[in-house]
Design a protein around this motif. Sequence first.
Motif, PDB file in Angstrom:
ATOM      1  N   GLY A 115      18.627  29.957  36.846  1.00  0.00           N
ATOM      2  CA  GLY A 115      17.498  30.461  37.626  1.00  0.00           C
ATOM      3  C   GLY A 115      17.593  30.121  39.104  1.00  0.00           C
ATOM      4  N   LYS A 116      18.651  29.389  39.486  1.00  0.00           N
ATOM      5  CA  LYS A 116      18.796  28.987  40.891  1.00  0.00           C
ATOM      6  C   LYS A 116      19.728  29.942  41.623  1.00  0.00           C
ATOM      7  N   LYS A 117      19.846  29.704  42.932  1.00  0.00           N
ATOM      8  CA  LYS A 117      20.647  30.599  43.756  1.00  0.00           C
ATOM      9  C   LYS A 117      22.080  30.091  43.869  1.00  0.00           C
ATOM     10  N   PHE A 118      23.044  30.997  43.876  1.00  0.00           N
ATOM     11  CA  PHE A 118      24.429  30.627  44.162  1.00  0.00           C
ATOM     12  C   PHE A 118      24.557  30.572  45.686  1.00  0.00           C
ATOM     13  N   VAL A 119      24.672  29.377  46.227  1.00  0.00           N
ATOM     14  CA  VAL A 119      24.693  29.203  47.689  1.00  0.00           C
ATOM     15  C   VAL A 119      26.128  29.092  48.186  1.00  0.00           C
ATOM     16  N   ARG A 120      26.562  30.118  48.915  1.00  0.00           N
ATOM     17  CA  ARG A 120      27.947  30.133  49.406  1.00  0.00           C
ATOM     18  C   ARG A 120      28.125  29.236  50.621  1.00  0.00           C
ATOM     19  N   PRO A 121      29.168  28.405  50.589  1.00  0.00           N
ATOM     20  CA  PRO A 121      29.435  27.571  51.767  1.00  0.00           C
ATOM     21  C   PRO A 121      30.241  28.363  52.797  1.00  0.00           C
ATOM     22  N   GLN A 122      30.304  27.876  54.023  1.00  0.00           N
ATOM     23  CA  GLN A 122      31.159  28.476  55.047  1.00  0.00           C
ATOM     24  C   GLN A 122      32.553  27.904  54.831  1.00  0.00           C
ATOM     25  N   GLN A 123      33.531  28.770  54.631  1.00  0.00           N
ATOM     26  CA  GLN A 123      34.894  28.279  54.425  1.00  0.00           C
ATOM     27  C   GLN A 123      35.850  28.972  55.375  1.00  0.00           C
ATOM     28  N   LYS A 124      36.899  28.238  55.750  1.00  0.00           N
ATOM     29  CA  LYS A 124      37.934  28.819  56.601  1.00  0.00           C
ATOM     30  C   LYS A 124      38.897  29.599  55.722  1.00  0.00           C
ATOM     31  N   PHE A 125      39.165  30.864  56.098  1.00  0.00           N
ATOM     32  CA  PHE A 125      40.107  31.658  55.323  1.00  0.00           C
ATOM     33  C   PHE A 125      40.959  32.488  56.272  1.00  0.00           C
ATOM     34  N   ASP A 126      42.081  32.965  55.753  1.00  0.00           N
ATOM     35  CA  ASP A 126      42.985  33.792  56.539  1.00  0.00           C
ATOM     36  C   ASP A 126      42.657  35.258  56.244  1.00  0.00           C
ATOM     37  N   PRO A 127      42.172  36.022  57.260  1.00  0.00           N
ATOM     38  CA  PRO A 127      41.747  37.406  57.017  1.00  0.00           C
ATOM     39  C   PRO A 127      42.857  38.315  56.465  1.00  0.00           C
ATOM     40  N   ALA A 128      44.095  38.113  56.919  1.00  0.00           N
ATOM     41  CA  ALA A 128      45.192  38.956  56.431  1.00  0.00           C
ATOM     42  C   ALA A 128      45.447  38.682  54.951  1.00  0.00           C
ATOM     43  N   LEU A 129      45.431  37.404  54.592  1.00  0.00           N
ATOM     44  CA  LEU A 129      45.630  37.038  53.177  1.00  0.00           C
ATOM     45  C   LEU A 129      44.467  37.541  52.323  1.00  0.00           C
ATOM     46  N   ALA A 130      43.245  37.435  52.878  1.00  0.00           N
ATOM     47  CA  ALA A 130      42.058  37.886  52.143  1.00  0.00           C
ATOM     48  C   ALA A 130      42.166  39.377  51.820  1.00  0.00           C
ATOM     49  N   LYS A 131      42.717  40.149  52.763  1.00  0.00           N
ATOM     50  CA  LYS A 131      42.861  41.591  52.577  1.00  0.00           C
ATOM     51  C   LYS A 131      43.844  41.870  51.431  1.00  0.00           C
ATOM     52  N   LYS A 132      44.933  41.119  51.438  1.00  0.00           N
ATOM     53  CA  LYS A 132      45.943  41.271  50.381  1.00  0.00           C
ATOM     54  C   LYS A 132      45.336  40.845  49.024  1.00  0.00           C
ATOM     55  N   GLY A 133      44.545  39.771  49.094  1.00  0.00           N
ATOM     56  CA  GLY A 133      43.899  39.265  47.878  1.00  0.00           C
ATOM     57  C   GLY A 133      42.940  40.274  47.279  1.00  0.00           C
ATOM     58  N   LYS A 134      42.228  40.994  48.136  1.00  0.00           N
ATOM     59  CA  LYS A 134      41.277  42.000  47.654  1.00  0.00           C
ATOM     60  C   LYS A 134      42.008  43.095  46.869  1.00  0.00           C
ATOM     61  N   GLU A 135      43.184  43.488  47.390  1.00  0.00           N
ATOM     62  CA  GLU A 135      43.962  44.531  46.694  1.00  0.00           C
ATOM     63  C   GLU A 135      44.372  44.063  45.302  1.00  0.00           C
ATOM     64  N   ILE A 136      44.842  42.828  45.227  1.00  0.00           N
ATOM     65  CA  ILE A 136      45.261  42.286  43.917  1.00  0.00           C
ATOM     66  C   ILE A 136      44.046  42.194  42.995  1.00  0.00           C
ATOM     67  N   HIS A 137      42.955  41.686  43.551  1.00  0.00           N
ATOM     68  CA  HIS A 137      41.735  41.528  42.743  1.00  0.00           C
ATOM     69  C   HIS A 137      41.262  42.877  42.189  1.00  0.00           C
ATOM     70  N   ASP A 138      41.169  43.871  43.075  1.00  0.00           N
ATOM     71  CA  ASP A 138      40.652  45.177  42.651  1.00  0.00           C
ATOM     72  C   ASP A 138      41.536  45.787  41.559  1.00  0.00           C
ATOM     73  N   ARG A 139      42.820  45.534  41.662  1.00  0.00           N
ATOM     74  CA  ARG A 139      43.774  46.095  40.708  1.00  0.00           C
ATOM     75  C   ARG A 139      43.725  45.363  39.366  1.00  0.00           C
ATOM     76  N   SER A 140      43.675  44.016  39.399  1.00  0.00           N
ATOM     77  CA  SER A 140      43.882  43.256  38.159  1.00  0.00           C
ATOM     78  C   SER A 140      42.678  42.488  37.632  1.00  0.00           C
ATOM     79  N   CYS A 141      41.688  42.250  38.444  1.00  0.00           N
ATOM     80  CA  CYS A 141      40.640  41.310  38.040  1.00  0.00           C
ATOM     81  C   CYS A 141      39.234  41.885  38.064  1.00  0.00           C
ATOM     82  N   ASP A 142      39.012  42.898  38.895  1.00  0.00           N
ATOM     83  CA  ASP A 142      37.640  43.368  39.131  1.00  0.00           C
ATOM     84  C   ASP A 142      36.959  43.947  37.896  1.00  0.00           C
TER      85      ASP A 142
END
Length: 208
Positions: A115-142
């Motif tokens: 019943g509580k909220k999922f509170v996202r923290p601020q994290q440092k990430f690499d935007p280029a890697l994140a873009k590549k990760g999204k492609e893999i995720h959408d293909r295999s995990c989503d």
Amino acid sequence: MTQKTTGFALLAGAGLFGLSLVTGAWAADVNKLVENCAHCHGKDGASTESDVPIIGGYSAPYLNDSLAVYKKKERPCPETKYRSGDKKGQKTDMCQVAKDLSDADIKQVAQYLAGKKFVRPQQKFDPALAKKGKEIHDRSCDKCHSEGGSLASDDAGITAGQWMPYLKEQFKEFKAGKRPMVKKMKPKMEKLEPADIDALINYYGSFK
Ligand code: HEC
Ligand code: HEC
């Protein structure tokens, strides 16, 4: 006087009996139980420690199952320590924590945290890697972790915005065959190269 005490005891006894019929089993006070979790997972499961997962807002079935799995020691329980409270610094692990809970306790705690909220923290990430990760995720995990793994109702945890260091450990455990996973996730996980995992973690960390 004696009679009065007996009468009271009988009444109290009947009250307890009535309550245990309703809940099915005797359970501890849920606020006390989640206070213990908060010493590591933060208030209402909004963890501020990068090696401790955020669990507020996870679905009740996922939380229930995870705690049952820990109770049976079917998932790795890395040693950890209390971050705050009177037990601060004391060592324990999630299998021990789960062992101390009755099935009724687990149910209550799962419901409370769901019943509580999922509170996202601020994290440092690499935007280029994140873009590549999204492609893999959408293909295999989503298919099972929809919208980057942001829907608690998938009962597959929440990967979107989860702590990256925690996720890194989970990938290690899945890859090493130490943490059990659903049958259809296994072949997808087996195909991932270390660089793919790095990209996926950056994608999950990119959710704000
Ligand atoms: C002493 C610190 C500590 C306490 C107390 C604690 N936890 Fe944990 N918990 C952890 C750590 C660390 C992990 C991650 C373990 C790993 O890396 O595999 C974890 C993992 C979990 C997970 C798995 C989450 C996922 O995404 O799969 C759940 C569920 C969980 N804890 C619930 C609870 C609940 C409910 C309580 C209170 C009853 C609690 N924990 C108390 C430290 C703690
Ligand atoms: C067939 C459905 C399915 C597919 C496909 C799938 N998963 Fe999962 N995943 C699950 C379920 C269900 C769980 C939670 C229960 C468990 O631990 O088995 C889970 C758990 C996880 C967790 C742990 C979350 C936590 O809170 O600890 C991670 C990380 C994860 N999956 C990543 C992935 C990645 C990355 C892919 C794609 C390469 C993937 N999964 C593909 C169903 C799936």
